[in-house]
Write a protein that holds these residues in place. Structure first.
Motif, PDB file in Angstrom:
ATOM      1  N   UNK A  87       0.723  -1.234   0.010  1.00  0.00           N
ATOM      2  CA  UNK A  87      -0.020  -0.016   0.113  1.00  0.00           C
ATOM      3  C   UNK A  87       0.570   1.197   0.060  1.00  0.00           C
ATOM      4  N   UNK A  88       0.452   2.139  -1.134  1.00  0.00           N
ATOM      5  CA  UNK A  88       1.140   3.641  -0.804  1.00  0.00           C
ATOM      6  C   UNK A  88       0.591   4.358   0.039  1.00  0.00           C
ATOM      7  N   UNK A  89       0.879   4.398   1.288  1.00  0.00           N
ATOM      8  CA  UNK A  89      -0.090   4.998   2.381  1.00  0.00           C
ATOM      9  C   UNK A  89      -0.018   6.428   2.344  1.00  0.00           C
ATOM     10  N   UNK A  90      -1.149   7.110   2.099  1.00  0.00           N
ATOM     11  CA  UNK A  90      -1.476   8.801   2.157  1.00  0.00           C
ATOM     12  C   UNK A  90      -1.995   9.127   3.720  1.00  0.00           C
ATOM     13  N   UNK A  91      -1.479  10.306   3.788  1.00  0.00           N
ATOM     14  CA  UNK A  91      -1.805  11.090   5.019  1.00  0.00           C
ATOM     15  C   UNK A  91      -3.318  11.083   5.149  1.00  0.00           C
ATOM     16  N   UNK A  92      -3.954  11.188   6.221  1.00  0.00           N
ATOM     17  CA  UNK A  92      -5.243  11.244   6.511  1.00  0.00           C
ATOM     18  C   UNK A  92      -5.998  10.206   5.932  1.00  0.00           C
ATOM     19  N   UNK A  93      -5.633   9.161   5.683  1.00  0.00           N
ATOM     20  CA  UNK A  93      -6.128   7.962   5.146  1.00  0.00           C
ATOM     21  C   UNK A  93      -6.316   6.690   6.152  1.00  0.00           C
ATOM     22  N   UNK A  94      -7.438   6.020   6.150  1.00  0.00           N
ATOM     23  CA  UNK A  94      -7.192   4.788   7.013  1.00  0.00           C
ATOM     24  C   UNK A  94      -7.718   3.703   5.910  1.00  0.00           C
ATOM     25  N   UNK A  95      -6.826   2.557   6.311  1.00  0.00           N
ATOM     26  CA  UNK A  95      -7.056   1.282   5.507  1.00  0.00           C
ATOM     27  C   UNK A  95      -7.495  -0.111   6.293  1.00  0.00           C
ATOM     28  N   UNK A  96      -8.738  -0.539   5.696  1.00  0.00           N
ATOM     29  CA  UNK A  96      -9.670  -1.439   6.734  1.00  0.00           C
ATOM     30  C   UNK A  96      -9.577  -2.672   5.784  1.00  0.00           C
ATOM     31  N   UNK A  97      -9.013  -3.945   6.666  1.00  0.00           N
ATOM     32  CA  UNK A  97      -8.817  -4.937   6.085  1.00  0.00           C
ATOM     33  C   UNK A  97      -9.922  -6.021   6.408  1.00  0.00           C
ATOM     34  N   UNK A  98     -10.714  -6.510   5.515  1.00  0.00           N
ATOM     35  CA  UNK A  98     -12.117  -7.193   5.797  1.00  0.00           C
ATOM     36  C   UNK A  98     -11.908  -8.522   5.323  1.00  0.00           C
ATOM     37  N   UNK A  99     -12.279  -9.557   6.458  1.00  0.00           N
ATOM     38  CA  UNK A  99     -12.526 -10.895   6.217  1.00  0.00           C
ATOM     39  C   UNK A  99     -13.934 -11.201   6.553  1.00  0.00           C
ATOM     40  N   UNK A 100     -14.564 -11.696   5.546  1.00  0.00           N
ATOM     41  CA  UNK A 100     -16.057 -12.192   5.682  1.00  0.00           C
ATOM     42  C   UNK A 100     -16.063 -13.390   6.452  1.00  0.00           C
ATOM     43  N   UNK A 101     -15.471 -14.274   6.251  1.00  0.00           N
ATOM     44  CA  UNK A 101     -15.433 -15.460   7.368  1.00  0.00           C
ATOM     45  C   UNK A 101     -14.185 -16.115   7.229  1.00  0.00           C
ATOM     46  N   UNK A 102     -13.376 -16.493   8.582  1.00  0.00           N
ATOM     47  CA  UNK A 102     -12.335 -17.509   8.530  1.00  0.00           C
ATOM     48  C   UNK A 102     -12.767 -18.423   9.813  1.00  0.00           C
ATOM     49  N   UNK A 103     -12.648 -19.735   9.312  1.00  0.00           N
ATOM     50  CA  UNK A 103     -13.097 -20.852  10.488  1.00  0.00           C
ATOM     51  C   UNK A 103     -11.843 -21.388  11.014  1.00  0.00           C
ATOM     52  N   UNK A 104     -11.577 -21.491  12.111  1.00  0.00           N
ATOM     53  CA  UNK A 104     -12.900 -20.986  13.323  1.00  0.00           C
ATOM     54  C   UNK A 104     -12.069 -19.585  14.057  1.00  0.00           C
ATOM     55  N   UNK A 105     -10.866 -20.001  14.565  1.00  0.00           N
ATOM     56  CA  UNK A 105     -10.112 -18.984  15.274  1.00  0.00           C
ATOM     57  C   UNK A 105      -9.041 -18.390  14.400  1.00  0.00           C
ATOM     58  N   UNK A 106      -8.810 -17.147  14.464  1.00  0.00           N
ATOM     59  CA  UNK A 106      -7.762 -16.567  13.470  1.00  0.00           C
ATOM     60  C   UNK A 106      -7.126 -15.418  14.111  1.00  0.00           C
ATOM     61  N   UNK A 107      -5.850 -15.168  13.598  1.00  0.00           N
ATOM     62  CA  UNK A 107      -4.913 -14.063  14.096  1.00  0.00           C
ATOM     63  C   UNK A 107      -4.276 -13.494  12.853  1.00  0.00           C
ATOM     64  N   UNK A 108      -4.297 -12.122  12.798  1.00  0.00           N
ATOM     65  CA  UNK A 108      -3.993 -11.441  11.576  1.00  0.00           C
ATOM     66  C   UNK A 108      -2.545 -10.599  12.042  1.00  0.00           C
ATOM     67  N   UNK A 109      -1.723 -10.769  11.498  1.00  0.00           N
ATOM     68  CA  UNK A 109      -0.356 -10.121  11.313  1.00  0.00           C
ATOM     69  C   UNK A 109      -0.015  -9.358  10.228  1.00  0.00           C
ATOM     70  N   UNK A 110       0.719  -8.163  10.495  1.00  0.00           N
ATOM     71  CA  UNK A 110       1.471  -7.570   9.615  1.00  0.00           C
ATOM     72  C   UNK A 110       3.078  -7.344   9.700  1.00  0.00           C
ATOM     73  N   UNK A 111       3.738  -7.805   8.775  1.00  0.00           N
ATOM     74  CA  UNK A 111       5.063  -8.035   9.173  1.00  0.00           C
ATOM     75  C   UNK A 111       5.267  -8.896  10.736  1.00  0.00           C
ATOM     76  N   UNK A 112       5.954  -8.533  11.506  1.00  0.00           N
ATOM     77  CA  UNK A 112       5.994  -9.108  12.673  1.00  0.00           C
ATOM     78  C   UNK A 112       5.012  -8.659  13.894  1.00  0.00           C
ATOM     79  N   UNK A 113       4.079  -7.990  13.372  1.00  0.00           N
ATOM     80  CA  UNK A 113       3.030  -7.438  14.305  1.00  0.00           C
ATOM     81  C   UNK A 113       1.859  -7.925  14.311  1.00  0.00           C
ATOM     82  N   UNK A 114       1.474  -8.523  15.466  1.00  0.00           N
ATOM     83  CA  UNK A 114       0.106  -9.160  15.849  1.00  0.00           C
ATOM     84  C   UNK A 114      -0.956  -8.007  15.975  1.00  0.00           C
ATOM     85  N   UNK A 115      -1.745  -7.931  15.053  1.00  0.00           N
ATOM     86  CA  UNK A 115      -2.747  -6.950  15.117  1.00  0.00           C
ATOM     87  C   UNK A 115      -4.269  -7.269  15.642  1.00  0.00           C
ATOM     88  N   UNK A 116      -4.704  -8.576  15.413  1.00  0.00           N
ATOM     89  CA  UNK A 116      -6.216  -8.777  15.632  1.00  0.00           C
ATOM     90  C   UNK A 116      -6.398 -10.421  16.005  1.00  0.00           C
TER      91      UNK A 116
END
Length: 598
Positions: A87-116
């Protein structure tokens, strides 16, 4: 029915047709993938090793399916996914990552960071990744699914093999993944409840990062003609307003939504911060009302006789996952065969299915997938997804009912057990508190407690005795009318109070066309030889149900063959097994007039 085909296809290609933003990126396709049976991915950040991923998968298909490009039937409870999130990140913009369904328990990471972290295999979730995206960012997803009987799993087998009407497991990502760009302030959620008696639409809006100077404005139009506009300030990020959507263009102030005339209004929302546009969302809604009056169900204050088909949403090559074209073909075939609705069974479907029901005209029952072992843990697991289950359906005019439990699955002792009765009643009232605009069926099939429809399953294959069991509906509701289940309609200490009565599962006549080789294929009743004999049996059963006085409708089992179950009107590839005109004749009872019929 007039339709803007450009807008129709644009919405159908979007993973969430009721919340469309201009700037979004489809993240489906090839991802790096691996099984992690020894759970080494979380040990010393093992998932970051280049050699950790050893194959590729086609998202959003589960690895158990052919379309995933893996097609492995072995059980691997932990899996990992990886793909660039450049992503070419722009100031004052938000970036929302959507998952409609992941079975069952899920963890989301970007690079080495655990986000969700998210638990629940059927409902959507969104992750704000703004602070972590850049031109070389890498997205990782870990999914864990032991398919335990105390988690909602629907029709997935919790045993090693498939059995009866439980099928192949679904592990990991199985619905759409996409990235959206918004402004700093953005519309997080809107709930739209029509009020046809006052010709108004009630809006409940929630804006993320709102300040004292944030506003929401918008307008409503119908087939390109603007009807009204609105603007409102927010309090603590929320606004509630009622919008007059009446019009002199409509015959009776409103363009009502119904199966025969599925009118949809367009609505646009704009989030403004000090007059500057931060977010723009395009959506739609339908003006319709669902109610119970005595023993009848009413749509827009007219009696609705429901002709539903049970739809489990399985495909031979994609499992629970379908393409927009496959969803469209299914809805078109349901209509062609004379049904005016579908009961989506034990699955929270792709939002584009609900969109197609909205735009093409099918009423729909939404159903919470079942668990199979009652405890405080299963109780908690249901609630992890329950609010999102309601939220996914609340704006779709086609959805007229919620089914909370099915055939006492997971609440096997509900007939006498007060705790299990209280659990189902609690879900009933929780649903009412979240959405009072639809009907609620507590425990579909038998042993019901709180319910707006007495919904009975009866796979009696003898037409004469099937009809005779319901000659007196009040008497049937007070006993055990089904000669196949032998279950009481109501749990102990509960009884019939005049609600609408419906046979919500029947039929299920087997006919195997050989489109998939399975050793133990089955259907309900004795296996018949030849298509003609099968059609005669189906027609006789439908005629028996049509003959039962004062029913508010029925649901025929089922739309398509599913793995070992071959009682569909369509085969495993969702192609017709029978002449659709013949099916239409038996489903409609030969009636071709009135708004209830297509």
């Amino acid at each position: 029915m007039e339709m803007n085909m450009t807008k129709f296809h644009e919405r159908l290609q979007h993973p969430r047709p009721q919340m469309i933003r201009t700037n979004w990126t489809d993240l489906n396709g090839l991802w790096d993938f691996c099984f992690d049976d020894d759970n080494s991915g979380l040990t010393q950040n093992g998932y970051l090793r280049e050699d950790f991923f050893d194959r590729q998968i086609c998202v959003p298909y589960a690895y158990q399916t052919r379309k995933s490009l893996i097609d492995c039937q072995e059980h691997h409870p932990i899996v990992w996914y990886r793909r660039p999130l450049a992503v070419t990140r722009q100031n004052a913009r938000r970036y929302l990552l959507h998952f409609e369904a992941v079975d069952y328990a899920s963890d989301v990471f970007v690079d080495g960071h655990h986000l969700f972290h998210h638990e629940g295999g059927h409902t959507p979730f969104v992750v704000d990744v703004t602070e972590y995206v850049h031109e070389n960012a890498m997205l990782y997803v870990r999914a864990q699914d032991f398919c335990r009987a105390d988690q909602p799993i629907g029709k997935q087998s919790w045993k090693q093999e498939n059995f009866l009407c439980w099928y192949t497991r679904t592990t990991g990502i199985w619905q759409q993944v996409w990235l959206e760009e918004t402004g700093e302030q953005y519309l997080r959620e809107v709930r739209m409840i029509p009020d046809i008696d006052n010709a108004s639409l009630d809006l409940d809006l929630f804006v993320e990062n709102a300040s004292d100077t944030t506003q929401v404005s918008g307008y409503v139009s119908f087939r390109g003609q603007r009807i009204t506009s609105f603007a409102t300030a927010l309090k603590s990020g929320r606004a509630r307003i009622s919008v007059d959507v009446s019009s002199e263009d409509a015959n009776f102030r409103l363009h009502f939504w119904s199966p025969a005339d599925p009118n949809l209004y367009d609505i646009e929302f704009e989030v403004l911060e000090r007059g500057c546009s931060m977010d723009l969302v395009r959506s739609y809604f339908g003006m319709r009302d669902v109610s119970v009056q005595g023993s009848k169900v009413f749509l827009n204050n007219q009696e609705l006789y429901q002709r539903l088909v049970l739809d489990q949403g399985y495909w031979s090559d994609g499992g629970l996952t379908a393409t927009p074209a496959q969803l469209l073909a299914d809805v078109q075939k349901i209509r062609e065969m004379g049904f005016n609705g579908a009961r989506k069974h034990q699955k929270i479907e792709d939002a584009r299915y609900m969109y197609l029901c909205d735009v093409l005209g099918l009423v729909m029952w939404a159903e919470m997938p079942s668990f199979f072992e009652y405890s405080h843990i299963s109780n908690e697991n249901v609630m992890k997804e329950f609010h999102a289950f309601v939220a996914k359906h609340i704006n779709h005019p086609s959805v007229i009912a919620y089914t909370l439990m099915n055939e006492s699955w997971g609440v096997n002792e509900i007939y006498k057990d007060r705790k299990q009765q209280a659990f189902v009643n609690g879900l009933y009232w929780m649903t009412r508190s979240l959405d009072s605009s639809r009907l609620v069926i507590g425990n579909d099939g038998w042993e019901q407690t709180m319910t707006d429809i007495v919904a009975v399953h009866d796979y009696n294959s003898d037409p004469e005795t099937l009809a005779a069991s319901y000659a007196n509906l009040a008497q049937a509701a007070g006993g055990s009318p089904s000669r196949t289940s032998l279950r009481h309609c109501f749990a102990r200490d509960y009884g019939y109070s005049g609600q609408p009565f419906m046979i919500s599962e029947f039929g299920g006549v087997a006919y195997d066309t050989g489109t998939r080789t399975i050793d133990s294929s089955w259907g309900y009743g004795n296996r018949l030889e030849g298509q003609e004999a099968v059609l005669e049996k189906m027609a006789a059963l439908c005629q028996a149900v049509h003959s039962i006085r004062d029913l508010c409708g029925f649901c025929y089992t089922q739309l398509s063959d599913v793995e070992q179950e071959v009682n569909g009107l369509l085969d495993h590839n969702h192609e017709y097994k029978f002449d659709p005109a013949a099916i239409r004749e038996m489903i409609t009872g030969g009636k071709q007039t009135g708004f209830l019929f297509l």
